[in-house]
Design an enzyme around this catalytic site. Structure first.
Site, PDB file in Angstrom:
ATOM      1  CE1 TYR A  49       1.339   0.474   7.118  1.00  0.00           C
ATOM      2  CE2 TYR A  49       2.101  -1.240   8.620  1.00  0.00           C
ATOM      3  CZ  TYR A  49       2.284  -0.473   7.489  1.00  0.00           C
ATOM      4  OH  TYR A  49       3.403  -0.641   6.719  1.00  0.00           O
ATOM      5  NE  ARG A  60      -2.215  -4.482   2.015  1.00  0.00           N
ATOM      6  CZ  ARG A  60      -1.421  -3.678   1.323  1.00  0.00           C
ATOM      7  NH1 ARG A  60      -0.458  -4.172   0.572  1.00  0.00           N
ATOM      8  NH2 ARG A  60      -1.589  -2.360   1.377  1.00  0.00           N
ATOM      9  CE  LYS A 102       0.118  -1.497   4.518  1.00  0.00           C
ATOM     10  NZ  LYS A 102       1.427  -1.442   3.847  1.00  0.00           N
ATOM     11  CD  GLU A 150       8.977  -6.149   1.633  1.00  0.00           C
ATOM     12  OE1 GLU A 150       8.019  -5.614   1.060  1.00  0.00           O
ATOM     13  OE2 GLU A 150       8.852  -6.889   2.625  1.00  0.00           O
TER      14      GLU A 150
END
Length: 291
Positions: free
Chosen positions: A37, A56, A153, A185
Site C-alpha cells: 500500500y 516507494r 510498505k 519507530e
C-alpha cells in the site's frame, strides 16, 4: 460515499461508488495479506511528492516480486481523478495492490498468472487538533515483534495493529517499537529524539519504514542548521531524552511527553519540537500547497 472515503473509488481500471466495489474472497490480500500500500498526502488538491510515493510503491512491489499493474503515468492519472472528485481540499490518497485472486488457497504464488488487484480511494487529511498538539501525547514502549523487512510498505500489519491497540487500551497515542534494546519507530509513525539540542534520527534500515515526512524533517534540520545525528538510538537514550516526537503526514510533528507513564524531559512539548513544527508549517504553505 462515507465520511472517510469519497466516491468514486478506483478498482481494477474502473471508477465506481464504494458500495459497488468488490473483490473475490480468494484474493490473496484477503487470505494472506499478500500486497502493498501507499498513502499520499494532498494539500490544496495537490499531491505532495507523488513521484517519491510512487517510487516507494514500486520498490515495495519489487520487494515482494509483484509486477506493478500501472506505470507512473497511469497511477498519476488515477490519483488526479480521485483528488478532483473528492470534496476535500486536503486529502489522503490510499493505494493498494495485491497479488490478486487465484482459484484456490495456496501459499505459493499462482502457477498461472492472475491479474493483480489495484484499489485506490481519497479520504480527508485530518491533522492533530491544536489542543492535543499543545500538550503532547503519551506513548508506551513495546517489543518489536514484526518481521525483518519493515522497510517494505506491505498490508500485512498485524504486529503494528496489535501494538497500536495496546497503546489505545493504555490510553496512549502510540506504541514505540524496541528491538533488542534499540528504538526503531512507532506502530504508525517515525520517531525522533532530542538530547542536548541535537536531533537524533534512527537510520533507514530494513527494520524501519522510511517515511516521506521523516525525509522532510531531516531536510528541514539540515537546511536550518539544527544539529543532527542519524544513528541507532538505544532505549536508554529514548528514556533520558529531552524531547521525543512522532512524525507522519497526519501527525506532522507531535511531541510525545510521556512514555510508559514517565515524563519526557519536563513533561511538556519542547522548544526544538516547537521550532520544527513551525518550520514544517512554513514548508507546507510555501512548498506542499504549491505542488
Amino acid at each position: 460515499m462515507s465520511p472517510y472515503v469519497a466516491d468514486p473509488v478506483y478498482l481494477n481500471g474502473q471508477f465506481l461508488p464504494l458500495a459497488e466495489a468488490g473483490i473475490s474472497p480468494l484474493d490473496r490480500g484477503f487470505l494472506y495479506g499478500d500486497g502493498v500500500y501507499e498513502l499520499i498526502p494532498v494539500y490544496s488538491r495537490r499531491a505532495f511528492r507523488i513521484d517519491e510515493h510512487l517510487n516507494r510503491l514500486a520498490a515495495t512491489l519489487a520487494g515482494i516480486k509483484l509486477a506493478n499493474p500501472l506505470d507512473q503515468a497511469g497511477w498519476k492519472a488515477v490519483v488526479e481523478k480521485l483528488i478532483a472528485d473528492a470534496p476535500w481540499d486536503d486529502q489522503s490518497i490510499y493505494l493498494q495492490v495485491t497479488r490478486g485472486a487465484d482459484n484456490k488457497r495456496d501459499h505459493a504464488f499462482p502457477t498461472t498468472p492472475v491479474p493483480a488487484t489495484a484499489f485506490a480511494f481519497a479520504g480527508p487529511l485530518v491533522t492533530t487538533p491544536p489542543d492535543v498538539r499543545a500538550r503532547g501525547v503519551s506513548a508506551i514502549s513495546v517489543a518489536d515483534q514484526r518481521w525483518a523487512r519493515c522497510d517494505l510498505k506491505v498490508i500485512s500489519l498485524l504486529a503494528n495493529v496489535l501494538a497500536r491497540q495496546q497503546a489505545v487500551e493504555d490510553g496512549c497515542a502510540e506504541a514505540l517499537l524496541i528491538r533488542d534494546g534499540w528504538l526503531k519507530e512507532g506502530a504508525a509513525s517515525n520517531i525522533f529524539v532530542v538530547k542536548n539540542g541535537v536531533l537524533l534520527a534512527p537510520p533507514k534500515t530494513q527494520l524501519m519504514l522510511p517515511g516521506i515526512t521523516y525525509d522532510i524533517i531531516l531536510e528541514l534540520a539540515e537546511s536550518r542548521g539544527l544539529p543532527l545525528e542519524i544513528r541507532e538510538i538505544h532505549e536508554t537514550e529514548l528514556r533520558s531524552a529531552d524531547e521525543v516526537w512522532m512524525t507522519s503526514s497526519t501527525k506532522e510533528v507531535l511531541a510525545i511527553t510521556q512514555i510508559d507513564g514517565q515524563p519526557v524531559g519536563n513533561g511538556q512539548p519542547g522548544p526544538v519540537g516547537e521550532q520544527m513544527w513551525q518550520w514544517y508549517q512554513d514548508f507546507k504553505q510555501s512548498v506542499m500547497r504549491k505542488g
